[in-house]
Design a protein around this motif. Structure first.
Motif: not given
Length: 340
Positions: A90-91, A88, A93-96, A98, A69
């Motif tokens: 997915n967490e 984790h 990927e949620k913040i962009g 990969r 982040k």
């Protein structure tokens, strides 16, 4: 400009960062690297380098998410805490961000524990498995040693979760102790020495006692798409000393195709085999870039960059490596950049 972060890696990450930076497409990247040791060689290839804390799985994932982040990381290439990070994903990927990890958690867990993976792969008939026993006590070690020698095998051992050559020992009572003492350091123990060491505790962590494989050892460096389609497989053989041969071995390339079709491991991974009596037997599969991948890149394939390109949605074609290359290396000193 995409930002790529390597967390605690081996020193050869120095080469992988430069491979991504100096890619054939001229795509711009900013390289980030962290390690508990600020003088670690891997950090010398980074545009931004920093120390990272030594933490347990959950705390480390929190640190990694915050790092991504804070710095706007686009691609995270982890080695340390890979399984915890994959849980984790997915967490991230949620913040962009990969991440170059295998999403199949059961497979990833098995790959990181040799015993579990041997047990899971044996019935599939993909590759021969060495004879082995997993032991936790000194008496179990003696039983395993007796069974293997009765079958005509030499004996070696390694922790089931050991990485690289850590913990590997050959068990032999035929060594000349005096010659060994004055020669190079060798990974030999007598059966009695191993038994005495194991006897100092009631139980110890899983150790795999297995047959010695006396033939050539190969690392098959593999490149796959994000969905596990095999794009390249290059067998790299340990030759004399520091020599390595990038060799076209049809049965090993076919083995890599069988592994890819069965497990669909994405991006970069490495299959290690060693021959015994003409049969290649599996040592391990590492779901990450291998320690010698920079050598294999000399076959004309930029493995680290093409994995990142695939992760970012770019089109990567099936590669055509140059085989028959005998390669080596020499050391080169560099002045360390330790920042402010």
């Amino acid at each position: 400009m995409k930002k790529v972060w390597f967390n605690r890696w081996f020193s050869v990450a120095y080469h992988y960062m430069n491979s991504i930076r100096n890619n054939e497409d001229g795509a711009p990247f900013k390289m980030y690297a962290t390690h508990p040791d600020r003088t670690h060689m891997a950090l010398q290839a980074a545009d931004y380098a920093d120390t990272e804390p030594v933490l347990g799985d959950d705390d480390y994932v929190e640190f990694a998410l915050n790092f991504c982040k804070q710095h706007g990381i686009d691609v995270f290439i982890p080695r340390l805490h890979m399984y915890a990070i994959a849980k984790h994903i997915n967490e991230f990927e949620k913040i962009g961000t990969r991440v170059t990890v295998c999403r199949d958690l059961e497979l990833l867990e098995n790959l990181m524990e040799k015993q579990k993976f041997y047990e899971s792969i044996r019935p599939k008939g993909i590759v021969a498995i060495p004879d082995y026993h997993v032991v936790n006590t000194a008496e179990q070690f003696l039983e395993a040693h007796s069974a293997l020698t009765a079958a005509g095998h030499g004996v070696c051992m390694k922790p089931t979760n050991g990485e690289g050559g850590n913990g590997f020992r050959l068990i032999s009572n035929k060594r000349n102790a005096l010659n060994d003492m004055f020669g190079p350091v060798m990974p030999y123990l007598t059966k009695e020495q191993a038994y005495q060491n194991f006897s100092t505790v009631e139980r110890f962590d899983d150790v795999m006692v297995m047959e010695v494989l006396n033939g050539h050892e190969y690392s098959i460096d593999c490149l796959a798409s994000a969905t596990g389609e095999l794009l390249a497989a290059v067998p790299r053989r340990k030759a004399d000393g520091r020599l390595r041969l990038l060799e076209e071995v049809p049965e090993l390339i076919e083995l890599a195709n069988r592994v890819a079709a069965t497990y669909r491991i994405p991006f970069n991974y490495n299959i290690q085999v060693k021959y015994n009596h003409g049969v290649p037997k599996l040592l391990e599969i590492n779901p990450r870039m291998s320690g010698g991948l920079h050598v294999t890149c000399l076959a004309g394939i930029n493995f680290p960059y093409l994995a990142v390109k695939s992760l970012l949605g770019g089109q990567v074609e099936v590669q055509k490596p140059t085989f028959g290359l005998l390669v080596s290396h020499i050391e080169q000193y560099v002045i360390m950049n330790l920042g402010e």
